[in-house]
Design a protein around this motif. Structure first.
Motif, short mmCIF file in Angstrom:
data_model
loop_
_atom_site.label_atom_id
_atom_site.label_comp_id
_atom_site.label_asym_id
_atom_site.label_seq_id
_atom_site.Cartn_x
_atom_site.Cartn_y
_atom_site.Cartn_z
N ARG A 161 1.21 5.18 0.18
CA ARG A 161 0.24 6.61 0.36
C ARG A 161 0.86 7.89 0.31
O ARG A 161 1.92 7.72 0.81
CB ARG A 161 -0.53 6.30 1.48
N ARG A 174 -5.15 -5.61 4.11
CA ARG A 174 -5.35 -4.72 3.47
C ARG A 174 -6.50 -3.09 4.37
O ARG A 174 -5.94 -2.25 4.33
CB ARG A 174 -5.75 -4.46 1.69
N VAL A 229 1.04 -1.18 -0.08
CA VAL A 229 0.06 -0.23 -0.11
C VAL A 229 0.89 1.32 0.06
O VAL A 229 2.03 1.11 0.84
CB VAL A 229 -1.17 0.17 0.90
N ALA A 241 -4.82 5.74 7.66
CA ALA A 241 -5.64 6.80 6.94
C ALA A 241 -5.74 8.30 7.96
O ALA A 241 -5.44 9.42 8.62
CB ALA A 241 -7.03 6.69 6.42
N GLU A 295 -4.70 0.62 5.61
CA GLU A 295 -5.86 1.42 4.63
C GLU A 295 -5.99 2.13 5.91
O GLU A 295 -6.24 3.47 6.20
CB GLU A 295 -6.32 1.37 3.30
N GLN A 296 -7.04 1.68 7.03
CA GLN A 296 -7.60 2.85 7.80
C GLN A 296 -6.51 2.94 9.27
O GLN A 296 -7.11 4.53 9.34
CB GLN A 296 -8.63 1.93 9.15
#
Length: 153
Positions: free
Chosen positions: A7, A139, A5, A147, A143-144
């Motif tokens: 970001r 995942r 991932v 964030a 992702e949480q």
């Protein structure tokens, strides 16, 4: 099976690095939605091990150790995440109700921080899952948490 991932954050690599390695900051983002992180005892150095916990909304606590191999501030961090008890002793993930294909000897993590347009691109790779379902579950949680990291930064 691996999971990657990426970001981008509107913060310099040094600030992102601090959020990844300072216990007070880790406690603010290390957990999926609805969970809290009551403990983040950090020992970020090659050969060091951090102890981090997350608590579910109903009070169930999960503990991890992060044992570091590469610590190259503020560019690269490599560690093996292992599930453990509150004292840091390893426990099989399946004994905690987690998927049986999470490697019992730990999940290698590689984090790279790359300057990007005044901010930082963070790439997280987790290695060694046995099924696509477990990759998807991880995942979602990753992702949480990433964030939440954005909100800390």
């Amino acid at each position: 099976m691996d999971l990657t991932v990426t970001r981008t954050y509107d913060a310099p690599p040094e600030r992102v690095w601090a959020a990844l390695t300072d216990g007070e900051l880790v406690r603010r983002w290390w957990d999926p939605d609805g969970f809290t992180a009551p403990l983040a005892r950090m020992d970020v150095r090659p050969g060091g091990a951090s102890l981090v916990s997350m608590r579910s909304p109903d009070g169930f606590e999960l503990y991890n150790t992060w044992t570091y191999g590469v610590v190259d501030a503020p560019r690269r961090l490599e560690y093996v995440l292992r599930f453990c008890d509150a004292s840091g002793r390893p426990v099989p993930p399946s004994s905690l109700g987690l998927p049986a294909d999470i490697p019992a000897d730990g999940v290698p993590h590689e984090l790279t921080l790359t300057p990007s347009g005044g901010g930082t691109e963070l790439t997280v790779t987790e290695r060694g899952y046995g099924t696509a379902e477990t990759v998807q579950l991880s995942r979602l949680g990753l992702e949480q948490t990433l964030a939440k990291l954005a909100a800390v930064l």
